[in-house]
Write a protein that holds these residues in place. Structure first.
Motif, short mmCIF file in Angstrom:
data_model
loop_
_atom_site.label_atom_id
_atom_site.label_comp_id
_atom_site.label_asym_id
_atom_site.label_seq_id
_atom_site.Cartn_x
_atom_site.Cartn_y
_atom_site.Cartn_z
N TYR A 356 -11.63 1.94 -2.24
CA TYR A 356 -10.28 2.23 -1.75
C TYR A 356 -10.31 2.39 -0.23
N ASN A 359 -10.71 -0.94 1.41
CA ASN A 359 -9.42 -1.64 1.38
C ASN A 359 -8.50 -1.10 2.46
N LYS A 360 -8.52 0.21 2.65
CA LYS A 360 -7.70 0.82 3.69
C LYS A 360 -8.23 0.44 5.09
N ARG A 363 -7.30 -3.24 5.86
CA ARG A 363 -5.86 -3.53 6.01
C ARG A 363 -5.21 -2.70 7.10
N ASN A 369 -6.29 -9.05 5.60
CA ASN A 369 -6.49 -9.02 4.14
C ASN A 369 -7.77 -9.75 3.75
N GLY B 190 -8.33 -2.61 -4.75
CA GLY B 190 -7.88 -3.46 -3.65
C GLY B 190 -9.00 -4.15 -2.90
N TYR B 196 -3.36 -4.80 -2.92
CA TYR B 196 -3.81 -3.43 -2.69
C TYR B 196 -4.34 -2.87 -4.00
N SER B 197 -4.71 -1.60 -3.97
CA SER B 197 -5.16 -0.96 -5.20
C SER B 197 -4.06 -1.07 -6.26
N VAL B 202 -0.07 -7.92 -1.66
CA VAL B 202 0.07 -7.68 -0.22
C VAL B 202 1.29 -8.41 0.33
N MET B 211 2.89 1.28 1.44
CA MET B 211 1.54 1.57 1.94
C MET B 211 1.60 2.01 3.41
N THR B 354 -1.57 4.40 -6.30
CA THR B 354 -1.99 3.41 -7.30
C THR B 354 -1.38 3.78 -8.65
#
Lengths: 377, 528
Positions: A356, A359-360, A363, A369, B190, B196-197, B202, B211, B354
């Protein structure tokens, strides 16, 4: 509504479902009937007879693990006859091998010569490798018996130590058959069976060959099922004792089944792994990688400090220097070539929380992405 | 998986394809074996290799490599033409049946036999057995997905399960077996270029807005990014300048390794965060030491979508840190403050954003894990998916035609190669090869070949050979084995020194971007 089925155990009335054994009914009502050979989720064999109980009207004591509960049955689980029978069984088992847990006898002379003989067989002067983690020892204490009543029998077979994972010590085997059931009925690897007959009986693999030359896949289900010291993890034998370790429950880090396991920790090192019994998804089972493939945790090749490449060579660096460099270079590349010139490969090996965060990071921080992992590979 | 691991024992029929279950998911395979040995279940195995499960199979179909759509269409042809399908299910829960029916018309068992090599009678028997069961479970793995038409294969399996109504019930389902401890979780969280999760797209502006608010950030990118199999060529072309790799070793696991290695060397900046100095880390500009699973707290999500705890047991070696902590440090240094006290604090944040994880907390999974979707703190979790309806409402049949694999054998490369794992090693071997006992069981790479092919090419067991494809060559020892089917050799991909992926084809499935690891053409010659 169907009539309730009732039986009486130790003077109390209990309901049961047809098809349940006396043992099932007793256990579901927290009445302790001792067992040795009984293994959950397998066909009961009644081999050890330690679970015998007194059933009113029956000619003999009956093994609770195979006797179906019946309406109006009256059962005593610790009658004098039951206790006598259990003591006899335990005395016989204790006399038939290297059960050197000091339960066996208190007479000094006998103990010394016995212990010397075990040392001869096993190469260790310590007490039994599963001292404190043994069903037989527990029951010997519970029923206050020693192994002196009968003369010791000859040890029929030498120890097998030629595979990398499991020591098979036939001198401590009580022929309960749990390992055979674990192998054939739980893991269905069909690698071991009961061979020979009578006093010569032995648990054998592939026509009595070493495990390494049989169908054995070293899942270790048999080790976990063994109630005594006959099957023990080679690396943990004599080195890991219940009073020197602590157990931490976690999830296996190999395939996607997610087996629940205990990491046995001694002096900040993982020294043994066992499956968590009676819990989904694996109910105590593990495979060879999960049970025995944990050396990587403490491997000398583990990375311990950040490394920075300089003139084609790595040099050690402090965290601040390494992190500053990464932040500066990524920031610079993002500035000059745009966010999509950077990619992140996160991992199917790290936690949800870490994925997670990756991913954060991709992004929200890098603003791309371009993030993936090896699900495809 | 759309059902649970334990549910496998409730199946009347189990169809296993493209999964060497006893070696790759040993503990799950016990449920398959127990179902067959003690619960009267029938096993249909569709696999070219004589894997261990063949001993338990009632029907064993040995298809030619890469012909899965053909036998699946063939089974559906039989089931439809003999009227064995679940009409109620098809009518009430699915759409697109007519198009699919039309497509499978030409796939008669005889036609399928020509493509797949599976005897027509066996195919028909398998179709009848699968369709006739009250509940039938399909288990599949990379043998289905690692093809240029892997997505077609998976859709075909879904077609078959829907056709017979074997979805949304215990003992049923279409069940992919995930090969890595947290590959499910990496997808859920994600770790994918398009979502994403919780698989939130996206490109969905409402999601991006949500988000942005949750993270306190502006202008989140809405264009889907690159997959790993696209990043590598982009690095080669110079468009991708930097790569941050966490706990992966693409220099053993990627297809067409020679090309992959060159590509990574083209990068301006490579960061590798791992527990070992892997083949990939050797190329890095900066290597960051991470904790192993035994040194950290957190959660993994298993193949049945069950979110389970991991717990710290020992201290990390040296200065190794949590992967999340390292990322947060870099983020903060780049001007985006990311600070957390614990993995639990991160979990609570991810649960908030999520939906499928919203009801899960460390407190709830202390003893047993929970299956997502679990939207609220009261929700019991969802062991079985698609009970009442599919995610999109009605299940959609796909009409899929057969296309052959990307690479065919020819005079120059006359044998097919397929790759996979062995029981005693795991992926690129960085972990298992630290255990002497595992190395003792399988010390080095080998080429598994059928006795007939060994005789044909005059190769002996144990002999060193060179295996070459259009992309590279490696050396390994011959292992003559009746596990192999004639015409195809098998090589495990664990071994960096003889990496099977120097040979494999980097051709991708057009949708999933998965490389065709399971089929390429090679030749064998005695090593000089």
């Amino acid at each position: 509504m169907a009539a309730q089925h009732l039986m009486i155990i130790n003077g109390n009335e209990f309901p049961f479902t047809p098809g349940e054994t006396i043992l099932d009914v007793a256990r579901s009502h927290a009445i302790d009937i001792p067992t040795l050979c009984h293994l959950k989720d397998t066909m009961p064999t009644g081999a050890c007879r330690i679970c015998v109980v007194d059933v009113r009207g029956a000619r003999n004591l009956l093994p609770a693990c195979v006797t179906p509960a019946a309406a109006d049955m009256i059962v005593q689980t610790e009658s004098p006859a039951v206790v006598r029978a259990r003591r006899l069984i335990l005395q016989l088992l204790l006399s038939s091998g290297n059960h050197n847990c000091a339960v066996r006898g208190s007479d000094g002379q006998d103990w010394t010569s016995f212990q010397l003989a075990v040392h001869n067989d096993d190469g260790s002067s310590e007490l039994c490798p599963v001292w404190g983690d043994c069903r037989l020892q527990d029951l010997a204490y519970r029923y206050q018996v020693s192994g002196e009543r009968f003369a010791s029998t000859e040890i029929a077979y030498p120890m097998e130590t030629v595979n990398p994972f499991i020591v098979r010590d036939f001198s401590r085997c009580i022929q309960c058959g749990r390992c055979v059931q674990a192998c054939n009925e739980i893991q269905v690897n069909n690698a071991i069976h009961v061979g020979y007959r009578g006093a010569k009986a032995k648990i054998i693999a592939a026509g009595d060959r070493p495990l390494k030359d049989s169908d054995c896949v070293f899942c270790g289900e048999c080790v976990q099922a063994c109630p005594v010291g006959a099957l023990v993890e080679k690396d943990a034998r004599y080195k890991v004792r219940p009073w020197t370790e602590r157990k931490v429950r976690t999830t296996c880090s190999y395939c996607g089944v997610g087996c629940q396991m205990h990491l046995h920790v001694q002096e900040n090192r993982v020294v043994k792994v066992s499956g968590v019994e009676a819990r989904t998804p694996n109910f105590g089972s593990l495979c060879v990688k999960g049970r025995f493939g944990f050396d990587f945790i403490h491997a000398p090749q583990r990375l311990t400090v950040p490394l920075i490449r300089e003139n084609g060579q790595f040099r050690e660096a402090g965290w601040d220097e390494a992190l500053d460099l990464v932040a500066e270079r990524l920031g610079g590349i993002k500035q000059s070539h745009g966010p999509d010139s950077i990619g992140v490969l996160t991992s199917a090996r790290i936690t949800n929380e870490e994925n997670y965060i990756a991913n954060k990071f991709a992004r929200a921080v890098l603003k791309t992405n371009n993030i993936d992992h090896c699900a495809r590979l | 998986m759309t059902t649970t691991i334990g549910d496998i024992e409730d199946a009347e029929v189990i169809l296993v394809t493209g999964s060497n279950t006893t070696e790759n998911h040993p503990v799950l395979s016990r449920h398959v074996k127990r179902a067959v040995a003690f619960k009267g279940a029938k096993l249909i195995l569709v696999d070219p290799r004589r894997i261990k499960l063949a001993q338990f199979a009632h029907l064993w179909l040995r298809q030619n490599l890469g012909t899965d759509v053909a036998w699946l269409n063939g089974m559906m042809h039989v089931i439809i033409s003999e009227d064995l399908y679940d009409r109620d299910f098809v009518e009430s829960r699915t759409e697109g049946f007519e198009e699919m029916k039309k497509m499978v018309e030409k796939f008669t068992p005889e036609f399928v036999e020509q493509i797949t090599g599976v005897p027509a009678a066996d195919l028909a028997a398998a179709a009848r057995l699968y369709a006739g069961a009250k509940a039938a479970s399909i288990l599949y793995c990379m043998g289905i997905t690692q093809h240029t038409h892997g997505t077609d294969n998976v859709k075909s399996l879904a077609n078959l399960a829907m056709l017979c109504g074997h979805m949304g019930k215990p003992g049923g389902g279409v069940n992919p077996l995930r090969g890595q401890n947290n590959v499910q979780g990496a997808c859920d969280m994600g770790g994918l270029p398009n979502v994403y999760s919780g698989y939130q797209a996206v490109s969905d502006l409402a999601i991006a807005k949500k988000m942005e608010e949750a993270w306190g950030v502006k202008d989140l990118p809405t264009k889907p990014g690159l997959t790993v199999t696209q990043m590598v060529p982009k690095a080669h072309e110079g468009e991708l300048k930097a790569l941050y790799i966490i706990g992966e070793n693409p220099l053993v696991s990627d297809p067409d390794l020679n090309h992959a290695e060159e590509s990574l060397k083209h990068l301006d900046f490579l960061v590798v965060q791992d527990i070992f100095l892997t083949e990939t880390a050797e190329l890095a500009d900066v290597v960051l030491p991470a904790k192993s699973f035994a040194e950290k707290d957190g959660t993994f999500s298993n193949t049945e979508r069950r979110v389970q705890r991991i717990r710290k047991a020992v201290d990390p070696p040296g200065q190794a840190k949590d992967d999340w902590e390292i990322l947060c440090e870099v983020a903060t240094r780049m001007g985006f403050e990311m600070r957390y006290e614990s993995s639990e604090e991160i979990f609570d944040e991810l649960a908030r954003v999520t939906p499928s994880y919203s009801g899960i907390s460390y407190g709830r999974i202390e003893k047993d894990g929970l299956h997502w979707p679990c939207p609220t703190p009261e929700h019991p979790g969802t062991p079985i998916l698609h009970r009442e309806q599919f995610t999109r409402g009605k299940g959609l049949f796909h009409a899929i035609d057969y296309t052959p694999p990307a690479e065919q054998t020819d005079d120059e490369y006359p044998l097919y190669l397929t790759t996979g794992r062995v029981l005693y090693h795991y992926h690129t071997g960085t972990m298992t090869m630290k255990t002497e006992g595992l190395n003792e069981r399988v010390p080095e790479c080998f080429v598994e070949i059928s006795p007939r092919d060994a005789a044909l090419y005059e190769l002996n067991d144990g002999e060193a050979v060179e295996i070459a494809s259009r992309r590279g060559k490696i050396r390994a020892r011959i292992q003559v084995s009746d596990k192999a089917v004639s015409g195809t050799v098998f090589i495990p991909f664990h071994f960096a020194k003889a990496a099977a992926n120097r040979l494999t084809n980097a051709q991708l499935d057009p949708v999933s971007k998965i490389p065709e690891y399971k089929v390429c053409a090679v030749r064998l010659s005695r090593a000089a």
